[in-house]
Write an enzyme that holds these catalytic residues in place. Structure first.
Site, mmCIF file in Angstrom:
data_model
loop_
_atom_site.group_PDB
_atom_site.id
_atom_site.type_symbol
_atom_site.label_atom_id
_atom_site.label_comp_id
_atom_site.label_asym_id
_atom_site.label_seq_id
_atom_site.Cartn_x
_atom_site.Cartn_y
_atom_site.Cartn_z
ATOM 1 N N ASP A 34 -5.971 33.475 -37.472
ATOM 2 C CA ASP A 34 -6.642 34.425 -38.358
ATOM 3 C C ASP A 34 -6.122 35.810 -38.073
ATOM 4 O O ASP A 34 -5.614 36.062 -36.978
ATOM 5 C CB ASP A 34 -8.140 34.452 -38.038
ATOM 6 C CG ASP A 34 -8.858 33.250 -38.584
ATOM 7 O OD1 ASP A 34 -8.460 32.775 -39.655
ATOM 8 O OD2 ASP A 34 -9.810 32.803 -37.927
ATOM 9 N N VAL A 93 0.833 -1.200 0.000
ATOM 10 C CA VAL A 93 0.000 0.000 0.000
ATOM 11 C C VAL A 93 0.870 1.254 0.000
ATOM 12 O O VAL A 93 0.590 2.235 -0.691
ATOM 13 C CB VAL A 93 -0.935 -0.004 1.223
ATOM 14 C CG1 VAL A 93 -1.727 1.277 1.284
ATOM 15 C CG2 VAL A 93 -1.861 -1.194 1.151
HETATM 16 P P1 ATP Z 1 -9.359 36.565 -41.561
HETATM 17 O O1 ATP Z 1 -9.384 35.301 -42.345
HETATM 18 O O2 ATP Z 1 -8.029 36.884 -40.995
HETATM 19 O O3 ATP Z 1 -10.453 36.714 -40.575
HETATM 20 P P2 ATP Z 1 -10.683 38.334 -43.363
HETATM 21 O O4 ATP Z 1 -11.772 38.670 -42.430
HETATM 22 O O5 ATP Z 1 -10.126 39.441 -44.148
HETATM 23 O O6 ATP Z 1 -9.469 37.707 -42.667
HETATM 24 P P3 ATP Z 1 -12.555 37.016 -45.015
HETATM 25 O O7 ATP Z 1 -13.634 37.354 -44.078
HETATM 26 O O8 ATP Z 1 -12.504 35.698 -45.677
HETATM 27 O O9 ATP Z 1 -11.166 37.180 -44.327
HETATM 28 O O10 ATP Z 1 -12.536 38.161 -46.122
HETATM 29 C C1 ATP Z 1 -11.785 38.051 -47.296
HETATM 30 C C2 ATP Z 1 -11.985 39.269 -48.150
HETATM 31 O O11 ATP Z 1 -13.363 39.368 -48.516
HETATM 32 C C3 ATP Z 1 -11.660 40.567 -47.427
HETATM 33 O O12 ATP Z 1 -10.330 40.919 -47.605
HETATM 34 C C4 ATP Z 1 -12.585 41.546 -48.113
HETATM 35 O O13 ATP Z 1 -11.980 42.067 -49.282
HETATM 36 C C5 ATP Z 1 -13.771 40.712 -48.515
HETATM 37 N N1 ATP Z 1 -14.855 40.873 -47.544
HETATM 38 C C6 ATP Z 1 -14.836 40.639 -46.228
HETATM 39 N N2 ATP Z 1 -16.014 40.903 -45.656
HETATM 40 C C7 ATP Z 1 -16.839 41.288 -46.651
HETATM 41 C C8 ATP Z 1 -18.210 41.679 -46.708
HETATM 42 N N3 ATP Z 1 -18.978 41.710 -45.634
HETATM 43 N N4 ATP Z 1 -18.710 42.013 -47.905
HETATM 44 C C9 ATP Z 1 -17.952 41.969 -49.001
HETATM 45 N N5 ATP Z 1 -16.678 41.616 -49.008
HETATM 46 C C10 ATP Z 1 -16.105 41.279 -47.862
#
Ligand code: ATP
Length: 868
Positions: free
Chosen positions: A325, A278
């Site tokens: 991201d 033990v």
């Molecule tokens: P991460 O991946 O680091 O979060 P992120 O937010 O830039 O980066 P996404 O959200 O995929 O990545 O966006 C990619 C691209 O799409 C952006 O760089 C922008 O040009 C375009 N984008 C993002 N949000 C919008 C939106 N709401 N409407 C239109 N285009 C957009």
């Protein structure tokens, strides 16, 4: 009888006694009471009493019960009673620890219950999925989990992945169309089901069933496997314990034989061998990992990181790559429009004139191709889109009113692969498709340009000029959006419509890095962890931000998704260490990055927030989801959820993970050191007894029971709660293949155990010369106290002068409890006699304390010298 999918939405709403504006709060409450919570039944849990009984299932405990019975028969009733009391105390300790661990798992689970958007009293709100009830109107969009079975009443490009239910991994299109025939679940295209994920578009539905009544609920027994799988560390320690126990039992049989030969006392020799078993088997070893990991996950939760799987805590400490991201994790995700580029000119946001055709079109797109809104102090929606709404407000545009004036009739939602989005709006009786998104992607779709009120063909020079402007913005780390439009006569948009667009302009937005990011990156690099940025944003924007926070250093590479796609696996493996930024990536690229690092034997922590990130999060060793902005799907796939979406939290969590691992190692070291010390003394005296009968058995059975089952586990747990320091960040990440007890730890255990054994033996020797009964008294008390003192040494590899004696209050408390118990044994005669402890004078007590303290002092001096 008609099924829900065979009825139209009017019929369903009236049958379920609800409406488009949802249930009233009161109605929802009373239905909730009637129908119960919306959750699947959990596998039955053992009750506290069952857990208590389980504590007696241990081999060593069974041996002890046998020992208690033997003692009873041989007339030693005192020992039987004490053994039983000790066993009960031990079982109570075990039960409370198990219950505490369970409670902490439950509270963590509660934190990661999916959220759902529901309309009640006509107001949209977010509630825990468990609170959903039949008749509730729910809304969902790409990235959401479906948490009840529901009949769709509105759908816009809605696609849902139902593999949990149908096994079909492709997303299926969903509509509101009523189905006439009787069809199987997979063909019920106007229904959504618990356990599915919205992969595209958005929708609204009325809940038809919850909990066990859902389709998945009906087959849920399959899903309800107990989730108490053991972690790799737990398994390897279990294995180690098992082998150790076998070795110890073999040793005990030998000791029994030898003691019997020298003493001719069968009962006494048997009792001693049992007690030795033990004392030597580290009882607490198996449970210490669970306890320390569950305590550690509470610490992590305080640091804003929720571990969904407690077992992942141990992997966390060996993370050597953090792939993060950019937007929102490394940056603040607080966007503000900095510049506007329209009619070939660069303007400040307040320099627009809405009289100008292009500026007006730009404004329409910014505000209409946009779902966010400001409501008093409340800002609802995607920060990128909110920045545009805020710009509109500068021109007295109230987005909700504006959207009523120019109604939207169709839309193609944003997704991270296309990187833009389009809506079809009625503007001045014309149907206009408005598109906004990543400039480079958008330009590929443009055939015309609007300049100073005129639309004309776009030329190569126009495109070059726009790209130069785009580059200049990106160089400053700004996020750029492009805008375009097309007049059409379509009623419904399809992806083929995103073509032949007329380019209008650009906006640039600033999204400052989080203040903590730079420090966190520096810490990570110092700790041998490589941080990399993976973003959907433009390469130049990404590089600029990465440079500011230290992720990108001169000589590093930035590559975009297309380049990555064109690289062979060999090329990627060759450049992997140099690439610190991946830009314009699509979610599937993330898996390739994880795989490439894993192929090099690295442990990868990867963050993701989007609906398509789930596979990469699952593939990563530690999948990290965002608590605030992350989609429910990504949270579902992750091992860890960041409450604050912050990169710095990942680094903190890895630090905590490393500390937890170190604490487990130290607690194990503590347990093994003490036990090994006791074994050394027993072996030495048993051998000596052959030469001289004055070398009596050094411990009474009951004493060893007391040490191992009562005074031992508290210090071990206390060591497991050692507060973390950044000290662990000075080391390289642990090689996950390396066992927890390395050769050097074993050596330390043997040395420290040797020191304790020497002290105990000296005490024992003094006892032999003091008088009958004193040998065991001295040996027992020196061992007991030496182990308690050793608890302080085992807190860290560093000396106490460096870490401070009072920096872990739990070790002080555990020590004081131990000392109190020992004092009771020494000073209360009735108890002394049970524990076979003779009465002691002051000098003798001081001798015992001095001897017990000596090994710890020696160890501390060695540590101080090493630390120099
Ligand atoms: P991460 O991946 O680091 O979060 P992120 O937010 O830039 O980066 P996404 O959200 O995929 O990545 O966006 C990619 C691209 O799409 C952006 O760089 C922008 O040009 C375009 N984008 C993002 N949000 C919008 C939106 N709401 N409407 C239109 N285009 C957009």
């Amino acid at each position: 009888m008609k099924y829900f999918y065979q009825k139209d939405s009017e019929e369903i709403l009236s049958e379920l006694e609800t409406s488009n504006s949802g249930l009233s709060e009161n109605e929802a409450k009373s239905r909730l009471e009637k129908n119960g919570l919306n959750k699947l039944p959990e596998a039955p849990r053992p009750s506290a009493f069952q857990i208590f009984l389980n504590q007696f299932k241990d081999l060593i405990v069974l041996i002890l019960i046998v020992a208690a019975v033997i003692s009873g028969f041989t007339g030693d009733h005192e020992s039987s009673i004490v053994i039983i009391i000790v066993l009960i105390i031990n079982a109570i300790l075990g039960t409370t620890q198990t219950l505490n661990a369970q409670r902490s798992v439950d509270s963590l689970k509660q934190l990661s219950v999916p959220k759902v958007k529901v309309i009640r009293n006509g107001v949209k709100q977010e509630i825990n999925s468990e609170q959903l009830t039949v008749g509730d109107i729910i809304e969902f969009e790409a990235g959401d989990m479906i948490v009840a079975d529901a009949r769709i009443i509105e759908a816009s490009s809605l696609q849902v992945q139902e593999s949990a239910l149908t096994g079909e991994s492709h997303a299926v299109d969903k509509t509101i169309e009523t189905i006439e025939d009787e069809v199987v679940v997979g063909d019920q295209t106007n229904m959504v089901f618990t356990g599915s994920q919205v992969t595209y578009g958005k929708g609204r539905a009325v809940v038809t069933s919850i909990g066990v009544a859902t389709e998945i609920g009906k087959i849920s027994e399959l899903l309800n496997k107990a989730t108490t799988s053991k972690s790799p560390l737990q398994k390897s320690i279990d294995e180690f314990s098992k082998n150790l126990s076998i070795g110890i039992i073999a040793l005990c049989i030998v000791v029994f034989g030898l003691t019997y030969i020298s003493s001719k006392d069968f009962g006494g020799a048997a009792m001693f061998a049992i007690a030795l078993a033990v004392a030597a088997v580290p009882e607490a070893l198996a449970s210490i990992i669970t306890i320390v990991e569950s305590l550690g996950s509470q610490t992590l939760a305080k640091e804003n990181a929720i571990m969904k799987d407690i077992n992942a805590v141990e992997t966390l400490g060996s993370v050597s790559i953090i792939a993060s991201d950019k937007t929102g994790t490394l940056t603040q995700n607080k966007m503000t429009v900095e510049d506007v580029y329209v009619n070939g000119k660069l303007l400040k946001p307040d320099e627009l004139s809405l009289e100008d055709k292009a500026s007006k079109m730009l404004m329409d797109t910014m505000v209409l191709t946009n779902d966010s809104f400001i409501n008093g102090d409340q800002k609802v929606g995607d920060p990128t889109e909110l920045a545009l709404v805020e710009l509109g407000r500068k021109y007295n545009i109230i987005e909700q009113d504006y959207r009523e004036n120019y109604p939207r009739i169709s839309e193609l939602p944003f997704d991270s692969v296309r990187k833009f989005m389009s809506t079809l709006q009625i503007v001045n009786n014309e149907k206009v498709m408005l598109t906004k998104g990543a400039t480079d992607e958008l330009l590929k779709k443009c055939s015309h340009i609007l300049l100073d009120g005129e639309v004309r063909d776009i030329t190569k020079e126009d495109i070059d000029q726009i790209l130069v402007q785009n580059y200049n913005f990106a160089e400053e780390g700004l996020r750029v959006l492009g805008y375009a439009f097309k007049v059409t006569d379509k009623e419904q948009l399809t992806f083929d419509d995103e073509n032949n667009l007329t380019f209008v302009g650009l906006t640039s937005m600033i999204d400052p890095p989080r203040v903590e990011s730079k420090d966190a990156v520096e810490k990570a690099i110092k700790a041998g962890i490589k941080p990399i940025m993976i973003t959907g944003d433009h390469a130049i924007t990404a590089r600029s931000i990465a440079r500011k926070i230290g992720i990108f250093q001169e000589g590093d590479m930035v590559i975009d998704g297309i380049t990555l796609e064109n690289m062979t696996d060999e090329e990627l493996a060759r450049d992997l260490e140099k690439i610190s930024v991946y830009a314009r990536v699509a979610p599937e690229h993330k898996i390739r990055i994880v795989n490439a690092w894993q192929a090099k034997g690295k442990i990868v922590g990867m963050s993701g927030d989007g609906v398509n990130d789930a596979p990469a999060l699952k593939q990563a060793d530690i999948g990290i989801a965002m608590g605030i902005t992350g989609s429910e799907v990504s949270k579902d796939a992750a091992d860890m959820i960041l409450i604050d979406d912050n990169f710095a939290t990942i680094v903190k969590a890895v630090t905590v993970g490393r500390n937890i691992f170190t604490n487990i190692k130290n607690a194990i070291k503590y347990l093994l050191t003490g036990n090994t010390g006791a074994i050394f003394v027993v072996i030495a005296t048993t051998l000596l007894a052959f030469f001289d009968t004055k070398y009596v058995v050094p411990f009474a059975a009951i004493q060893l029971l007391f040490i191992n089952l009562v005074t031992d586990s508290l210090p071990a747990i206390a060591i497991g709660t050692e507060p973390g320091t950044d000290e662990v960040l000075k080391q390289a990440p642990r090689n996950p293949k390396e066992p927890i007890l390395t050769r050097s730890t074993f050596t330390a255990i043997l040395i420290e155990a040797g020191l304790i054994a020497i002290a105990v033996f000296i005490g024992y020797y003094i006892g032999i010369n003091t008088g009958e009964g004193y040998a065991t008294t001295f040996a027992f008390l020196v061992l007991c106290l030496a182990r308690l003192f050793n608890g302080f040494s085992c807190r860290s590899d560093l000396p106490l002068t460096k870490i401070g004696l009072f920096t872990n209050k739990n070790t002080i408390i555990a020590f004081l409890i131990g000392i109190t118990l020992v004092s009771i044994i020494i000073f209360i005669p009735a108890i002394s006699s049970i524990f076979k402890v003779m009465s002691l004078n002051g000098i003798q007590i001081l001798t015992i304390v001095g001897l017990a303290l000596a090994p710890t002092i020696v160890v501390q001096v060695i540590k101080i010298m090493k630390n120099r």
